[in-house]
Design an enzyme around this catalytic site. Structure first.
Site, PDB file in Angstrom:
ATOM      1  CB  SER A  63      -0.941   0.019   1.204  1.00 29.26           C
ATOM      2  OG  SER A  63      -2.066  -0.750   0.902  1.00 29.26           O
ATOM      3  CE  LYS A  66      -3.777   0.652  -1.197  1.00 35.08           C
ATOM      4  NZ  LYS A  66      -4.460   0.110  -0.014  1.00 35.08           N
ATOM      5  CE1 TYR A 190      -4.762  -1.270  -4.361  1.00 37.32           C
ATOM      6  CE2 TYR A 190      -5.358  -3.587  -4.324  1.00 37.32           C
ATOM      7  CZ  TYR A 190      -5.032  -2.430  -3.652  1.00 37.32           C
ATOM      8  OH  TYR A 190      -4.972  -2.428  -2.286  1.00 37.32           O
ATOM      9  CE1 TYR A 238      -4.826   0.867   4.344  1.00 35.15           C
ATOM     10  CE2 TYR A 238      -3.129  -0.195   5.652  1.00 35.15           C
ATOM     11  CZ  TYR A 238      -3.662   0.159   4.438  1.00 35.15           C
ATOM     12  OH  TYR A 238      -3.006  -0.215   3.309  1.00 35.15           O
ATOM     13  CB  VAL A 256      -0.188  -5.814   4.233  1.00 35.41           C
ATOM     14  CG1 VAL A 256      -1.442  -5.178   4.789  1.00 35.41           C
ATOM     15  CG2 VAL A 256      -0.308  -6.088   2.757  1.00 35.41           C
TER      16      VAL A 256
HETATM   17  N1  GLU Z   1      -2.324  -5.424  -1.920  1.00 35.52           N
HETATM   18  C1  GLU Z   1      -2.854  -5.293  -0.594  1.00 35.52           C
HETATM   19  C2  GLU Z   1      -4.355  -5.462  -0.621  1.00 35.52           C
HETATM   20  O1  GLU Z   1      -4.976  -4.898  -1.453  1.00 35.52           O
HETATM   21  C3  GLU Z   1      -2.459  -3.967  -0.064  1.00 35.52           C
HETATM   22  C4  GLU Z   1      -2.931  -3.754   1.327  1.00 35.52           C
HETATM   23  C5  GLU Z   1      -1.978  -2.960   2.173  1.00 35.52           C
HETATM   24  O2  GLU Z   1      -0.772  -2.923   1.944  1.00 35.52           O
HETATM   25  O3  GLU Z   1      -2.471  -2.375   3.121  1.00 35.52           O
HETATM   26  O4  GLU Z   1      -4.924  -6.159   0.168  1.00 35.52           O
END
Ligand code: GLU
Length: 303
Positions: A63, A66, A190, A238, A256
């Site tokens: 993430s 992003k 994604y 988050y 993650v």
């Molecule tokens: N590719 C992971 C997902 O979409 C990213 C989530 C993350 O890093 O928080 O679940």
């Protein structure tokens, strides 16, 4: 301040840390990563680099990607993006679908999965996914000043095979007329953007444009840099964003894979990585290390 000594000490402390969190297991390929690893890289506005531990080991940025796609999407379509995604912390898990139902398919912010899917969908906008991924990689490589940054195909495939929640989010967005491309294409793009691999050294380098100030690479306008930092501060961890702001006091974005990019505006770009996660899905030792660093340096956006 002896930053080299501070970083070294954090390396020693983290190597001895008893509680290292739990490696993400819902993406099978991530589950294979050795949880004993820890790396930290700090790049200062005056061009110095400090690092310790496994700072030159590649990891899945997940993430953290992003931040780069949001910068890219805002550059492409400007403030119009905000008609499709909000700017409020969600207070929910990164992959939650709950609010999407009550809030009519407008994700709370660009850093929860639903919001990130909208951002990727906006960049994709009818182009072949391969081209869009090339564009995302070019942006990240330009930010890092390093072409040796790639997508790990095994991690992307692993998420393709298991990313049913993300597909559900994409279909839900489509049902609310907030997805332009077929869900498979947006999700596929994604999954691949999340599978970009970098070392802490590369990630800290790539984050320098977010420091702002005269010495930072100018990839986006200063106003946009401020806004990206504001979103990282309020939404970058988050439902653990408030806790990170309280403990660390710096804008940051976690993934993650166990990576965190944190910014000290005008002063430094910090990348930390340790694969074990806390209960909110943020790196256990990564958070602790940045907390120690912020305390030892006095770095905080809150004075
Ligand atoms: N590719 C992971 C997902 O979409 C990213 C989530 C993350 O890093 O928080 O679940």
């Amino acid at each position: 301040m002896d930053l080299a000594a501070i970083v070294q000490q954090i390396g020693y402390d983290m190597a001895a840390a008893p509680h290292r969190g739990v490696v993400a297991d819902y993406i099978p390929e991530l589950k294979r990563v050795d949880p004993s690893q820890f790396g930290l890289a700090v790049m200062t506005a005056d061009g110095q680099t400090y690092h310790c531990g496994d700072a030159d080991v590649r990891f899945s940025i997940q993430s953290v990607s992003k931040v780069f796609t949001l910068a890219l999407a805002l550059g492409r379509m400007g403030d119009q993006l905000w008609t499709r995604v909000g700017r409020e912390p969600s207070g929910h898990a990164f992959n939650s679908i709950l609010q999407l139902e009550t809030e009519h398919g407008i994700p709370r912010n660009p850093f929860i999965n639903a919001g990130a899917l909208v951002v990727t969908d906006a960049i994709l906008a009818g182009h072949p996914p391969r081209e869009t991924l090339g564009e995302i990689l070019r942006f990240v490589r330009a930010a890092a000043g390093d072409d040796n940054i790639h997508i790990n195909p095994d991690v992307a495939q692993s998420e393709e095979q298991t990313g049913h929640r993300n597909r559900a989010l994409a279909h839900f967005l489509l049902a609310n007329a907030n997805l332009i491309n077929p869900p498979e294409l947006t999700c596929g793009t994604y999954f691949h953007q999340c599978a970009i691999e970098m070392t802490c050294l590369q990630l800290a380098q790539a984050g320098r444009f977010l420091m702002g100030g005269p010495n930072a690479p100018r990839l986006v306008s200063p106003e946009r840099v401020r806004r990206l930092n504001a979103l990282m501060m309020t939404c970058g961890h988050y439902d653990g964003s408030g806790e990170f702001a309280f403990r660390v006091g710096l804008p940051g974005k976690s993934g993650v894979g166990g990576g965190i990019l944190a910014i000290v505006p005008g002063r430094a770009s910090i990348a930390v990585w340790s694969p074990g996660l806390n209960e909110r899905g943020n790196s256990q030792l990564g958070t602790l290390a940045i907390e120690h660093l912020a305390r030892a340096t006095g770095w905080s956006v809150f004075g």
